[in-house]
Design a protein around this motif. Structure first.
Motif, mmCIF file in Angstrom:
data_model
loop_
_atom_site.group_PDB
_atom_site.id
_atom_site.type_symbol
_atom_site.label_atom_id
_atom_site.label_comp_id
_atom_site.label_asym_id
_atom_site.label_seq_id
_atom_site.Cartn_x
_atom_site.Cartn_y
_atom_site.Cartn_z
ATOM 1 N N THR A 32 0.822 -1.202 0.000
ATOM 2 C CA THR A 32 0.000 0.000 0.000
ATOM 3 C C THR A 32 0.861 1.259 0.000
ATOM 4 O O THR A 32 0.627 2.198 -0.773
ATOM 5 C CB THR A 32 -0.912 0.004 1.248
ATOM 6 N N TYR A 92 -12.382 -3.715 -4.204
ATOM 7 C CA TYR A 92 -13.452 -4.422 -3.496
ATOM 8 C C TYR A 92 -12.871 -5.254 -2.355
ATOM 9 O O TYR A 92 -13.398 -5.268 -1.233
ATOM 10 C CB TYR A 92 -14.221 -5.317 -4.479
ATOM 11 N N MET A 148 -11.925 -3.020 0.433
ATOM 12 C CA MET A 148 -13.083 -2.490 1.141
ATOM 13 C C MET A 148 -13.599 -3.500 2.152
ATOM 14 O O MET A 148 -13.958 -3.141 3.273
ATOM 15 C CB MET A 148 -14.171 -2.127 0.137
ATOM 16 N N THR A 149 -13.635 -4.770 1.755
ATOM 17 C CA THR A 149 -14.145 -5.769 2.693
ATOM 18 C C THR A 149 -13.146 -6.078 3.793
ATOM 19 O O THR A 149 -13.544 -6.503 4.874
ATOM 20 C CB THR A 149 -14.477 -7.075 1.967
ATOM 21 N N LYS A 150 -11.876 -5.897 3.544
ATOM 22 C CA LYS A 150 -10.897 -6.337 4.538
ATOM 23 C C LYS A 150 -10.394 -5.207 5.420
ATOM 24 O O LYS A 150 -10.221 -5.389 6.614
ATOM 25 C CB LYS A 150 -9.686 -6.966 3.822
ATOM 26 N N ASN A 151 -10.078 -4.051 4.851
ATOM 27 C CA ASN A 151 -9.374 -3.042 5.641
ATOM 28 C C ASN A 151 -9.692 -1.652 5.085
ATOM 29 O O ASN A 151 -9.296 -1.309 3.978
ATOM 30 C CB ASN A 151 -7.863 -3.320 5.553
ATOM 31 N N THR A 152 -10.372 -0.853 5.867
ATOM 32 C CA THR A 152 -10.847 0.441 5.370
ATOM 33 C C THR A 152 -9.706 1.412 5.113
ATOM 34 O O THR A 152 -9.719 2.151 4.123
ATOM 35 C CB THR A 152 -11.822 1.072 6.378
ATOM 36 N N ALA A 153 -8.693 1.392 5.975
ATOM 37 C CA ALA A 153 -7.576 2.322 5.807
ATOM 38 C C ALA A 153 -6.874 2.056 4.484
ATOM 39 O O ALA A 153 -6.587 2.979 3.710
ATOM 40 C CB ALA A 153 -6.603 2.177 6.971
ATOM 41 N N PHE A 186 -8.114 0.629 1.970
ATOM 42 C CA PHE A 186 -9.033 0.991 0.893
ATOM 43 C C PHE A 186 -8.940 2.481 0.590
ATOM 44 O O PHE A 186 -8.842 2.895 -0.573
ATOM 45 C CB PHE A 186 -10.457 0.608 1.297
ATOM 46 N N ALA A 187 -8.901 3.299 1.640
ATOM 47 C CA ALA A 187 -8.840 4.749 1.443
ATOM 48 C C ALA A 187 -7.556 5.135 0.717
ATOM 49 O O ALA A 187 -7.576 5.910 -0.247
ATOM 50 C CB ALA A 187 -8.912 5.454 2.800
ATOM 51 N N ALA A 217 -22.531 -3.661 -2.797
ATOM 52 C CA ALA A 217 -21.078 -3.496 -2.844
ATOM 53 C C ALA A 217 -20.632 -3.210 -4.270
ATOM 54 O O ALA A 217 -19.751 -2.384 -4.514
ATOM 55 C CB ALA A 217 -20.393 -4.750 -2.313
ATOM 56 N N THR A 263 -21.282 0.382 -5.008
ATOM 57 C CA THR A 263 -20.342 1.252 -4.300
ATOM 58 C C THR A 263 -19.014 1.307 -5.030
ATOM 59 O O THR A 263 -18.459 2.371 -5.299
ATOM 60 C CB THR A 263 -20.109 0.720 -2.871
#
Lengths: 622, 506
Positions: free
Chosen positions: A274, A404, A407-412, A414-415, A497, A500
């Motif tokens: 990331t 996707y 998004m399902t695993k880790n919001t940070a 994802f952002a 989802a 989104t």
């Protein structure tokens, strides 16, 4: 011939080509280039034949045995290898074809194509290897061929430095990789992938050490420094090795050892991926060199893949019960595939641009190429649309899969990845607009011309793949055959989802791309540098910070330590021990030599002495 | 021997078993006849006839190799046919064939009669083959003396040269001395054993079998032990083991190059064939005495050979002294063969690799040497690789194999010997051997360096010594022979099965 023989043939053909070129064709560039390209075509044909043949197999022979320890050479051709072999073979062939045109006037054409053949051999070795030792051998071989090809313009100091840097930085990663392999053998008693899959010891250290290898080869933080410099090599090399295949070998290797992964290790891998994705995207914004922009973009996309792998498995409903899906592998390999198509396309497009503009690489000295190079422009545009995630293009599907999953695993994560996607479309549209739109800003750009068919044909084919490559995985009859079980692992959003993710990806694309389109002027200077000098220098500093730190470390720490070692070596080892012992032996030798006086009388006494000694021994005197 | 026995011997077909030796002896006589009856212009074909004879006999022995009459004693116990004897025959024939080739290169340069050389060569070869199969001390001594007397003449064959004559004289005096020591040992054994009558047949201390029985029953007998050790001393002269190695450099240097090769390879191998024959035959019960003596000899020989070779610049002396060191490694194999049976096979394997490498190196030396081959220095090899790259390559492979550099045959030979020594738990000797090998790499590489790496020397002003003539380029026979030797050396390094499967039966 059986499928196994075909696979072995695909492995050995490029080796034979490299040997023939190195031994006989060094002065005959034209023959060498056709031989190498022909072999690449054969590999592409074999890889497609094997892929569609549907046969998957495994086979190995013992190579070395020392007591209980044995090393075997083997081929593991499963769905993962099939997909990777197809990418390497097919993209490799297109790039060989492109090189025929691009390298036509090069003096060292034979060396270049020999290097490409060695690279194909080593890369296919990695793809087909059935154990970690074998991967390591070919891993080092790709490192060697990468060094050879970056160093192609070796009379240029920067190219020589870049090749050395790539080699040395990769050694750092490979050191960890080798430790990981040894530890894996020590803990499990085997390094064969299938045997590891059946039974293995759970450990965090082993996968992380093995990941070090991927960190070097796939240029993840903090070992990312070599990849931008590696752009000193010829552009087809950048496309083949430093965008589509070799740098993806790290991702491929991670997918191979997926069974060894534990959550803690995945967490580390996810964050490294990331951060690399974000960092490289930021660096890409301020680059002026067309290849450097693409290089940072490659870094960023590799970060995406590593992050996708690190996100790991998700639970899905399947036939009424919950099951774990190794979605990380699916998403990473999916993005690897589409990225190989569109990034190779854009690198070759940039090669076409550079070729057309007489080796001008600064985008601010280009401009207005849209009309002069229509094929290159059209295909490059398709590449840009694919990477920024325009719906229906290949990159859209693979990037969506990763987003996707995040998004399902880790919001940070994802952002960050979503923000990276904004940056991606920002710098890609910047590159596209400055290069192709507006007026020509230099003589080179004014006299630009479209490249020949041998160069544009690969562009067109890769452009087609960049459009359809994504949908193949989902909406086509070929796909179960194409990637088989790997395709089944790709995470797919459903219901809300799905909506989104679609909205998010459309939003990031529009925001990033629109901003760049509006912000940048078709001018000879960087608009960002003019208007936000502070932000620009921060970003530039960001890019240079790593090199500064490493330079400081090498100059101040490593160099001094090496001086101490050198001193010890000169004085103690070479001086006292080696010279001392040699001198001693030499002195004794002179003494021994002096005994051969040449006098027969003295010799007779020697014999009598010997007889007396033997007699004395028989008598038991001593 | 009674008349009846002689008649029985004459009537039997035991002569067939000695066919190779008899054919060689007849061929040797035939060469002399050929010289008498053919015109002088045709004499240059006589060497080829000698080579043909050797090749035919070699082919015959190789084809009939399977027909070994294992353990069968012929001629009332004079000769014992065995597997090692057959191996030795092949070895000596191969070696003589190559010496014959070297002689065709070297002899034309000197003003010497040629035919006698090949005559002696064939006689000595036949005697060597008999020596390796002897089973009786009289047979043993006669064969040995035939070999040695042949060598006296061969060493001083360049009779117009002082160095050759001096070498011949030294070899004669020291050879006679060693023969005396050997004969004294035989007499002591004979005296100790005496005459034994068993089942109406009289046995004497000349027979290996009787000595074996006697030593087994009287392990502490001083006379017999002293006799056996003196016999070993006589054999040590042949193989050039410390302290009987002192003749080696002078004689090797003075002798013509083909004779030096013959001495280095065949004479040394004969010593080892005899040594293995004795320590596993007649002297087997003396293992308790022989193992320490031979170990000591081996260690001293390795150290002494290597150290004195270290500072040599003359190539023939270098080959001689390094050959002493090789004899030391081989002695380790002999010591190991007391506890590890296959070590004897390893000794033969080593001898074969030594044969290939040495003959290749001597071949190059024969071409590099000018008319005077006793003064050949390492400096004469400068620029060899550039002027005669083929000879340079052969030299590099041959010398590399002698040094034991993997993957050449010499490495595998050393490896087998050292593994045998390791199994026999001779760790001390192994350490000495490893140190010796390290030292040997220095002088062997010095030779390769002289041939391959040019050292710039300032042109000496005023003293313009005539430049050395270019080394002679080998003709196609020479190219074929050297290429074959080199190829075999490289091949055996990778692939030992053909030779080791034959020498090391599992």
């Amino acid at each position: 011939m059986t499928a196994l023989n075909h696979a072995i043939l695909a492995l050995l053909l490029p080796l034979a080509s490299a040997v023939v070129i190195a031994l006989f064709l060094r002065q005959r560039g034209a023959v060498a280039s056709w031989l190498s390209t022909g072999v690449a075509g054969a590999i592409a044909a074999l890889s497609i034949h094997l892929l569609l043949g549907g046969e998957r197999f495994e086979s190995s022979v013992e190579w070395l045995r020392f007591g209980a320890f044995s090393v075997s050479l083997g081929v593991k051709y499963d769905d993962l290898a099939a997909l990777m072999l197809f990418i390497v073979g097919f993209v490799g062939f297109l790039i060989h074809l492109f090189s025929l045109g691009y390298m036509h006037d090069d003096k060292a054409r034979a060396r270049f194509f020999g290097g490409l053949s060695i690279f194909m051999f080593s890369m296919i070795g990695i793809v087909l290897a059935d154990n970690l030792f074998m991967i390591f051998i070919f891993w080092e071989l790709v490192g060697f061929s990468s060094w050879l090809l970056i160093n192609h313009y070796h009379e240029k100091q920067s190219a020589a430095d870049a090749s050395k840097k790539a080699f040395i930085v990769n050694r750092v990663g490979d050191f960890g990789f080798l430790l990981g392999i040894i530890m894996c053998y020590w803990a499990n008693g085997t390094v064969n992938f299938t045997e590891l899959g059946q039974d293995h010891v759970f450990s965090t250290a082993i996968p992380l050490l093995l990941f070090c290898g991927a960190m070097g080869k796939s240029a993840q933080m903090p070992l990312q420094v070599w990849l931008p410099d590696a752009m000193e090599g010829p552009t087809p090399v950048s496309a083949l090795i430093h965008a589509a295949t070799m740098v993806a070998a790290g991702i491929f290797m991670l997918c191979r050892i997926n069974v060894l992964m534990v959550p803690q290790a995945l967490e580390v891998i996810m964050w490294i991926g990331t951060i690399t994705a974000l960092y490289a995207a930021l660096c890409a914004i301020v680059q002026r060199d067309i290849k450097k922009v693409l290089a940072y973009s490659t870094l960023s996309q590799l970060g995406y893949m590593v992050a996708a792998f690190g996100l790991g498995s998700i639970a899905v409903e399947h036939g009424g019960h919950q099951m774990l899906l190794a979605a990380g592998v699916g998403a990473a390999m999916f993005h690897l595939t589409t990225h190989a198509f569109f990034k190779a396309l854009m690198f070759l497009g940039s090669g076409s641009v550079i070729h057309g503009c007489h080796h001008e690489q600064d985008i601010f000295k280009m401009g207005g190429l849209m009309k002069k190079m229509p094929v290159t422009f059209t295909t490059f545009t398709i590449g840009v649309l694919a990477i920024i995630g325009m719906p229906a293009f290949a990159g859209f599907f693979s990037k969506d899969a990763i987003l996707y999953l995040a998004m399902t695993k880790n919001t940070a994560v994802f952002a960050i990845l979503a923000f990276t996607a904004v940056l991606t479309s920002f710098y890609m549209v910047r590159l596209w607009k400055i290069t192709f739109l507006g007026e020509a800003r230099s003589d080179a750009a004014k006299h630009a011309h479209e490249s020949g068919l041998v160069m544009t044909l690969p562009l067109v084919i890769l452009a087609a793949l960049s459009i359809f490559g994504g949908t193949w995985f989902f909406h086509s009859g070929i796909y179960p055959k194409l990637a088989g079980t790997v395709a089944l692992l790709i995470p797919e959003a459903h219901g809300s989802a799905h909506t989104t993710i679609l909205l998010v990806s459309l939003a990031v694309m529009t925001v990033g791309g629109g901003a760049a389109l509006l912000f940048y002027k078709s001018a000879a200077t960087d608009t960002l540098e003019e208007k936000f000098r502070f932000g620009f220098s921060v970003l530039t500093g960001l890019k240079e910070s790593f090199d500064r730190v490493y330079n400081y470390y090498v100059a101040k720490v490593q160099q001094r330590f090496a001086m101490v070692l050198n001193f010890l070596e000169q004085i103690v080892l070479a001086g006292a021990i080696i010279r001392g012992l040699a001198g001693f032996a030499g002195l004794v030798g002179y003494g021994a030599r002096a005994l051969y006086t040449g006098s027969l009388h003295a010799y007779v006494y020697w014999f009598l002495l010997g007889a007396v000694l033997l007699w004395a021994y028989a008598a038991g005197i001593f | 021997m009674s008349t009846e026995l002689l008649k029985a011997v004459a009537a039997s077909n035991e002569w067939w078993a000695l066919g190779p030796e008899i054919i060689l002896a007849c061929a040797a006589l035939g060469l002399l006849v050929l010289e008498l009856v053919t015109p002088k212009a045709q004499h240059r074909f006589i060497p080829h006839a000698a080579g043909m004879a050797l090749a035919v006999v070699l082919a015959g022995v190789a084809l009939n190799f399977g027909k070994i009459w294992d353990g069968e004693e012929l001629f009332g116990g004079l000769i014992r046919l065995s597997m090692p004897g057959q191996v030795a025959r092949v070895f000596f024939l191969l070696s003589s064939l190559l010496v014959c080739f070297l002689a065709t290169v070297c002899l034309p340069r000197a003003r010497v009669p040629r035919v006698e050389f090949y005559h002696l060569l064939l006689v000595v070869t036949a005697a060597l083959m008999l020596l390796a199969q002897s089973n009786h001390f009289v047979m043993f001594f006669v064969a040995l003396e035939t070999v040695t007397i042949g060598f006296y003449i061969l060493v001083s064959y360049y009779r117009e040269r002082a160095s050759s004559l001096e070498a011949g004289l030294k070899y004669l005096v020291l050879g006679a001395l060693s023969s005396a020591i050997l004969l004294f040992g035989i007499v002591l054994l004979y005296g100790a054993v005496g005459r034994v009558e068993a089942g109406g047949v009289v046995h004497t201390g000349f027979e290996f079998g009787t000595v074996l029985t006697f030593l087994r029953e009287n392990p502490g007998n001083f006379l017999a032990t002293a006799g056996a050790l003196l016999v070993i001393g006589g054999v040590a002269f042949k193989i050039g083991a410390f302290p009987f190695q002192i003749w080696v450099p002078d004689v090797y240097q003075g002798a013509p190059t083909p004779v030096t090769a013959f001495l280095a390879v065949s004479s040394k191998a004969a010593g080892f064939a005899v040594l293995l024959l004795l320590v596993h035959g007649a002297f087997a019960p003396l293992a308790g005495v022989l193992v320490p003596v031979l170990s000591l000899l081996a260690a001293a020989t390795i150290i002494f050979g290597n150290l004195s070779a270290l500072t040599q610049r003359n190539t023939k002396r270098l080959m001689g002294l390094s050959g002493v060191a090789h004899a030391g490694y081989l002695l380790i194999g002999v010591v190991a063969s007391f506890t590890v049976p296959w070590a004897a096979g390893a000794v033969w394997f080593y001898l074969f690799t030594y044969l290939l490498a040495s003959m290749a190196v001597f071949g190059v030396m024969a071409y590099v040497a000018g008319p005077d081959d006793s003064g050949e220095e390492l400096d004469h090899y400068a620029r060899l690789a550039r002027e005669r790259p083929f000879l340079g390559a052969v030299l590099a492979v041959g010398v590399g194999s002698l040094a034991g550099i993997p993957p050449l045959a010499g490495f595998m030979g050393k490896l087998l010997l050292f593994v045998a020594a390791f199994h026999a738990q001779l760790y001390g000797l192994l350490a000495v051997a490893v140190v010796g090998v390290v030292i040997s790499i220095f002088y062997y590489f010095g030779w390769i360096k002289a041939a391959w790496f040019e050292i710039w020397t300032p042109p000496a002003a005023g003293t313009d010594s005539p430049a050395r003539p270019l080394p002679a380029g080998p003709k196609w026979v020479g190219v074929a022979a050297l290429a074959l030797l080199t190829f075999a050396t490289v091949l055996l390094g990778f692939f030992q099965a053909p030779l080791s499967g034959w020498l090391l039966p599992r």
